[in-house]
Design a protein around this motif. Structure first.
Motif, PDB file in Angstrom:
ATOM      1  N   ARG A  59       0.477  -1.106   0.145  1.00 39.87           N
ATOM      2  CA  ARG A  59      -0.193   0.255   0.180  1.00 39.87           C
ATOM      3  C   ARG A  59       1.224   1.083  -0.163  1.00 39.87           C
ATOM      4  O   ARG A  59       0.636   1.894  -0.729  1.00 39.87           O
ATOM      5  CB  ARG A  59      -0.639  -0.014   1.009  1.00 39.87           C
ATOM      6  N   LEU A  60       2.150   1.047   0.632  1.00 38.33           N
ATOM      7  CA  LEU A  60       2.831   2.326   0.433  1.00 38.33           C
ATOM      8  C   LEU A  60       3.544   2.333  -0.450  1.00 38.33           C
ATOM      9  O   LEU A  60       4.032   3.556  -0.746  1.00 38.33           O
ATOM     10  CB  LEU A  60       3.935   2.061   1.810  1.00 38.33           C
ATOM     11  N   LEU A  61       4.226   1.748  -1.018  1.00 39.89           N
ATOM     12  CA  LEU A  61       5.232   1.895  -2.532  1.00 39.89           C
ATOM     13  C   LEU A  61       4.122   2.751  -3.560  1.00 39.89           C
ATOM     14  O   LEU A  61       5.681   3.150  -4.499  1.00 39.89           O
ATOM     15  CB  LEU A  61       5.729   0.857  -2.780  1.00 39.89           C
ATOM     16  N   PRO A  62       3.236   2.200  -4.283  1.00 36.76           N
ATOM     17  CA  PRO A  62       3.098   2.568  -5.271  1.00 36.76           C
ATOM     18  C   PRO A  62       2.644   4.073  -5.594  1.00 36.76           C
ATOM     19  O   PRO A  62       3.414   4.250  -6.450  1.00 36.76           O
ATOM     20  CB  PRO A  62       1.385   1.612  -5.629  1.00 36.76           C
ATOM     21  N   PRO A  63       2.333   4.442  -4.120  1.00 31.90           N
ATOM     22  CA  PRO A  63       1.998   5.855  -4.437  1.00 31.90           C
ATOM     23  C   PRO A  63       3.691   6.737  -4.607  1.00 31.90           C
ATOM     24  O   PRO A  63       3.704   7.351  -5.154  1.00 31.90           O
ATOM     25  CB  PRO A  63       1.000   7.015  -3.398  1.00 31.90           C
ATOM     26  N   LEU A  64       4.638   6.171  -4.034  1.00 32.38           N
ATOM     27  CA  LEU A  64       5.856   6.515  -4.170  1.00 32.38           C
ATOM     28  C   LEU A  64       6.144   6.553  -5.425  1.00 32.38           C
ATOM     29  O   LEU A  64       7.025   7.168  -6.493  1.00 32.38           O
ATOM     30  CB  LEU A  64       6.718   5.788  -3.163  1.00 32.38           C
ATOM     31  N   TRP A  65       6.016   4.584  -6.059  1.00 32.07           N
ATOM     32  CA  TRP A  65       6.435   5.098  -7.734  1.00 32.07           C
ATOM     33  C   TRP A  65       6.271   6.085  -8.343  1.00 32.07           C
ATOM     34  O   TRP A  65       6.869   6.280  -9.202  1.00 32.07           O
ATOM     35  CB  TRP A  65       6.524   3.453  -7.880  1.00 32.07           C
ATOM     36  N   LEU A  66       4.559   6.040  -8.831  1.00 32.47           N
ATOM     37  CA  LEU A  66       4.101   7.474  -9.232  1.00 32.47           C
ATOM     38  C   LEU A  66       5.222   8.612  -9.491  1.00 32.47           C
ATOM     39  O   LEU A  66       5.282   8.896 -10.140  1.00 32.47           O
ATOM     40  CB  LEU A  66       3.006   6.977  -8.975  1.00 32.47           C
ATOM     41  N   LEU A  67       4.693   8.876  -7.924  1.00 30.20           N
ATOM     42  CA  LEU A  67       5.524   9.927  -7.873  1.00 30.20           C
ATOM     43  C   LEU A  67       7.703  10.403  -8.366  1.00 30.20           C
ATOM     44  O   LEU A  67       7.756  10.902  -8.995  1.00 30.20           O
ATOM     45  CB  LEU A  67       6.420  10.877  -6.089  1.00 30.20           C
TER      46      LEU A  67
ATOM     47  N   ARG B 148      -7.449   9.620   0.408  1.00 26.76           N
ATOM     48  CA  ARG B 148      -6.573  10.055  -0.054  1.00 26.76           C
ATOM     49  C   ARG B 148      -5.335  10.321   0.544  1.00 26.76           C
ATOM     50  O   ARG B 148      -4.939  11.414   0.008  1.00 26.76           O
ATOM     51  CB  ARG B 148      -6.915  11.131  -1.612  1.00 26.76           C
ATOM     52  N   ALA B 149      -5.134  10.187   1.579  1.00 26.74           N
ATOM     53  CA  ALA B 149      -4.228  10.637   2.086  1.00 26.74           C
ATOM     54  C   ALA B 149      -2.123  10.416   1.733  1.00 26.74           C
ATOM     55  O   ALA B 149      -1.788  11.724   1.832  1.00 26.74           O
ATOM     56  CB  ALA B 149      -4.084  10.180   3.731  1.00 26.74           C
ATOM     57  N   VAL B 150      -2.409   9.547   1.305  1.00 32.06           N
ATOM     58  CA  VAL B 150      -0.594   9.173   0.780  1.00 32.06           C
ATOM     59  C   VAL B 150      -0.604  10.139  -0.180  1.00 32.06           C
ATOM     60  O   VAL B 150       0.467  11.277  -0.582  1.00 32.06           O
ATOM     61  CB  VAL B 150      -0.198   7.680   0.591  1.00 32.06           C
ATOM     62  N   THR B 151      -1.730  10.280  -1.412  1.00 39.06           N
ATOM     63  CA  THR B 151      -0.998  11.761  -2.520  1.00 39.06           C
ATOM     64  C   THR B 151      -1.025  12.881  -1.770  1.00 39.06           C
ATOM     65  O   THR B 151      -0.868  14.019  -2.511  1.00 39.06           O
ATOM     66  CB  THR B 151      -2.983  10.567  -3.214  1.00 39.06           C
ATOM     67  N   ILE B 152      -2.058  13.089  -0.831  1.00 38.70           N
ATOM     68  CA  ILE B 152      -2.562  14.443  -0.837  1.00 38.70           C
ATOM     69  C   ILE B 152      -0.576  14.450   0.248  1.00 38.70           C
ATOM     70  O   ILE B 152      -0.043  15.782  -0.202  1.00 38.70           O
ATOM     71  CB  ILE B 152      -2.670  15.194   0.182  1.00 38.70           C
TER      72      ILE B 152
ATOM     73  N   PHE C  92      -3.927  11.265  -9.746  1.00 39.12           N
ATOM     74  CA  PHE C  92      -2.991  10.392  -9.128  1.00 39.12           C
ATOM     75  C   PHE C  92      -3.586   9.449  -8.295  1.00 39.12           C
ATOM     76  O   PHE C  92      -3.144   8.437  -7.525  1.00 39.12           O
ATOM     77  CB  PHE C  92      -1.512  11.065  -8.399  1.00 39.12           C
ATOM     78  N   GLY C  93      -5.175   9.349  -7.544  1.00 36.62           N
ATOM     79  CA  GLY C  93      -4.597   8.638  -5.768  1.00 36.62           C
ATOM     80  C   GLY C  93      -5.198   7.590  -7.118  1.00 36.62           C
ATOM     81  O   GLY C  93      -5.631   6.822  -5.653  1.00 36.62           O
ATOM     82  N   TRP C  94      -6.014   7.749  -7.999  1.00 39.14           N
ATOM     83  CA  TRP C  94      -6.855   5.770  -7.836  1.00 39.14           C
ATOM     84  C   TRP C  94      -5.201   5.355  -7.777  1.00 39.14           C
ATOM     85  O   TRP C  94      -5.610   3.621  -7.609  1.00 39.14           O
ATOM     86  CB  TRP C  94      -6.838   5.954  -9.731  1.00 39.14           C
ATOM     87  N   VAL C  95      -3.932   5.496  -7.883  1.00 35.78           N
ATOM     88  CA  VAL C  95      -3.018   4.426  -7.665  1.00 35.78           C
ATOM     89  C   VAL C  95      -3.481   3.958  -6.349  1.00 35.78           C
ATOM     90  O   VAL C  95      -3.155   3.045  -5.225  1.00 35.78           O
ATOM     91  CB  VAL C  95      -1.910   5.396  -7.653  1.00 35.78           C
ATOM     92  N   GLU C  96      -3.384   4.466  -5.308  1.00 34.66           N
ATOM     93  CA  GLU C  96      -4.276   3.820  -3.634  1.00 34.66           C
ATOM     94  C   GLU C  96      -5.005   3.712  -4.095  1.00 34.66           C
ATOM     95  O   GLU C  96      -5.047   1.791  -2.971  1.00 34.66           O
ATOM     96  CB  GLU C  96      -4.144   5.634  -2.600  1.00 34.66           C
ATOM     97  N   ASP C  97      -6.103   2.894  -4.473  1.00 31.51           N
ATOM     98  CA  ASP C  97      -6.970   1.951  -4.583  1.00 31.51           C
ATOM     99  C   ASP C  97      -5.995   1.006  -5.309  1.00 31.51           C
ATOM    100  O   ASP C  97      -6.756  -0.224  -4.510  1.00 31.51           O
ATOM    101  CB  ASP C  97      -8.205   2.803  -5.916  1.00 31.51           C
ATOM    102  N   LEU C  98      -5.614   0.842  -6.462  1.00 35.17           N
ATOM    103  CA  LEU C  98      -4.830  -0.305  -7.447  1.00 35.17           C
ATOM    104  C   LEU C  98      -3.798  -0.966  -6.074  1.00 35.17           C
ATOM    105  O   LEU C  98      -3.866  -2.285  -6.108  1.00 35.17           O
ATOM    106  CB  LEU C  98      -4.165  -0.181  -8.160  1.00 35.17           C
ATOM    107  N   ALA C  99      -2.768  -0.189  -6.000  1.00 28.24           N
ATOM    108  CA  ALA C  99      -2.327  -0.793  -4.028  1.00 28.24           C
ATOM    109  C   ALA C  99      -3.148  -0.896  -3.261  1.00 28.24           C
ATOM    110  O   ALA C  99      -2.390  -2.435  -2.370  1.00 28.24           O
ATOM    111  CB  ALA C  99      -1.239   0.503  -3.367  1.00 28.24           C
TER     112      ALA C  99
END
Length: 390
Positions: free
Chosen positions: A90-98, A315-319, A372-379
Motif C-alpha cells: 500500500r505504501l510503495l506504488p504512490p511513491l513509485w508514481l511520484l 487520499r492521505a498518501v497522495t496529498i 494520481f489518487g487512483w494508485v492508492e486504490d490499486l495498491a
C-alpha cells in the motif's frame, strides 16, 4: 515558506481509506479519521505558512505515526510477514508514481550520474525511489519553469519523503516492537524518548549521514508509534483514569521548556529540536488517545465535514506526497499577479497574503487526487475511484 484495503483493516499507510460504501466504520475509527484529517490539513498549512507555533498547537507527525501504529498493532493479529508485505504494497506504488514523474523531470533537466562524481553510487541510490530504506536522491539546484514552477522543485518533491522512509522502518520493526511492548510495556514506551535525550545531549554520536537521520526519526516519533500500538493493545486501560491527565501535561511542559531554552520561536521550530518534539508529541498523543470518544455517529457539528474527512483519509498518501510541489506551483502562479499594475497599486495586501495561495494549493491537490489518487486504490486492491468522498 518552508519545504508530513486490506482484508481485515480498511486503512492506508498514512491515512485511512473508508470501507466499502455499505459498511459503517467502527465508532472509534471516526475519531481517528478526524485526527488524521486535521493532521494532514495542518501539515499543508504549516508548509505554506511556516508558523512555528502550528506544530505546538497540533503535532501532526506524532499523531499520524500514533494512528498508524494503532492500525499496525490491530493488523498484527495476522501473520507478521503477511501484514508487513501488505503494508509495503500500500505504501510503495504512490511513491513509485511520484518517482517516475519526478526523476524523469530531473533527468530531462540534466541530472546525471556525473553530478556527484560517483556514478556507481548514483545508480545504487536511485533504488531508494523503489524501496526507501534511506532518503531517495534528487537533483539539487534544478531550474523551474518560469512563471509556473519555482526553482529547486526537486528538493520540494523529495522533502516529504523522510516520512515514507520512517514509516517503512516502523512497519518493518513493528512485529519486534509489539513483542517488546507485550513483554515490557513501560520500558518499550520510554526507550525512544530516552534515546532522543541521549542523542540531543551528545552522549551518543552516530557517524555517517543516512543512519543518523533514520535513528533520529525513530527516537523522535517512535514513542508515538508504540503509544498507538499500546492503545490498541489496551495497555493504557490498565492505568487509573487520573494518571494520563496528570502526567501528560508535565511531559509536555518539559518538552516546551526545553524548546524555549533552545531559542524556539526565533527561526526555529519543534522539527529542529528533536528532543522537544519527541516529548511534546508524545504528551499530546497520550492525551488524544486517552480521550478517544466512542462516536456511534458523527457529532452534529462534524456531520457537514463527513465527505471532506473521508476524502482526506482515502487520499492521505497522495496529498502528503504531492503537497509540497503544489505549494511551490501555487506560490509561483500567484506571484505572476504582481505583473498586473492595477492589482499591485490597489490591492498589494492581497498579493502579499498567503491565504489565496492556500486556496490554490487545495485546488491543485484536488487535481492530484483525480490524476494520481487512483494508485492508492490499486495498491489496496480496490476498484479505482477518482473522487472517493463516501
Amino acid at each position: 515558506m518552508t519545504a508530513p484495503a486490506r482484508p481485515a483493516d480498511p486503512h492506508d499507510v498514512a491515512g485511512a481509506a473508508p470501507p466499502a460504501p455499505a459498511a459503517r466504520p467502527p465508532a472509534r475509527d471516526r475519531y481517528f479519521d478526524l485526527l488524521r484529517a486535521v493532521a494532514l490539513f495542518r501539515v499543508v498549512l504549516y508548509h505554506l505558512m511556516g508558523w512555528a507555533w502550528l506544530p505546538v498547537v497540533f503535532p501532526s507527525m506524532g499523531v499520524m505515526f500514533a494512528l498508524a501504529g494503532n492500525l499496525m498493532a490491530r493488523s498484527l493479529k495476522r501473520p507478521a510477514v503477511q501484514v508487513v508485505r501488505g503494508r509495503m504494497r500500500r505504501l510503495l506504488p504512490p511513491l513509485w508514481l511520484l518517482g517516475a514523474i519526478g526523476v524523469t523531470g530531473m533527468l530531462v533537466q540534466g541530472w546525471s550520474p556525473d553530478d556527484d562524481g560517483h556514478p556507481g553510487w548514483w545508480w545504487f541510490h536511485l533504488t531508494y525511489w523503489i524501496l526507501p530504506l534511506s532518503d531517495p536522491p534528487y537533483a539539487e539546484g534544478v531550474a523551474g519553469i518560469q512563471g509556473y514552477v519555482g526553482e529547486d522543485w526537486a528538493a520540494e518533491l523529495a522533502g516529504p519523503l523522510w516520512y515514507i522512509r520512517a514509516y517503512l522502518w516502523f512497519v518493518l520493526l513493528s512485529p519486534l516492537l509489539l513483542k517488546a511492548l507485550r513483554a515490557q510495556p513501560w520500558v518499550t514506551l520510554a526507550a525512544p524518548l530516552v534515546l532522543s535525550g541521549v542523542l540531543q545531549f551528545g552522549w551518543l554520536t552516530i557517524p555517517g549521514d543516512r543512519i543518523p537521520s533514520a535513528i533520529t526519526d525513530f527516537s523522535t516519533f517512535g514513542a508515538c508509534w508504540i503509544l498507538g500500538m499500546a492503545h490498541q493493545q489496551g495497555v493504557m486501560k490498565r492505568l487509573p483514569q487520573y494518571v494520563v491527565p496528570s502526567i501528560a501535561p508535565i511531559i509536555a511542559c518539559v518538552g516546551l521548556w526545553y524548546a524555549l531554552r533552545q531559542d524556539f520561536g526565533t527561526g526555529h521550530d519543534l522539527d529542529s529540536i528533536p528532543f522537544a518534539q519527541a516529548l511534546w508529541s508524545f504528551a499530546t498523543v497520550l492525551l488524544l488517545l486517552h480521550l478517544s470518544p466512542s462516536w456511534t455517529e458523527w457529532p452534529r457539528r462534524l456531520r457537514r465535514w463527513d465527505r471532506v474527512i473521508s476524502l482526506l483519509n482515502s487520499r492521505a498518501v497522495t496529498i502528503y506526497l504531492w503537497h509540497n510541489v503544489c505549494i511551490l506551483i501555487a506560490a509561483t502562479l500567484y506571484d505572476r499577479l504582481w505583473g498586473f499594475p492595477v492589482l499591485e497599486l490597489n490591492v498589494p495586501w492581497l498579493l502579499e497574503s498567503s491565504w489565496p495561495v492556500l486556496l490554490l494549493v487545495w485546488i491543485l491537490l484536488a487535481g492530484c487526487v483525480v490524476a494520481f489518487g487512483w494508485v492508492e486504490d490499486l495498491a489496496a486492491r480496490r476498484k479505482p475511484r477518482l473522487w472517493p468522498s463516501t
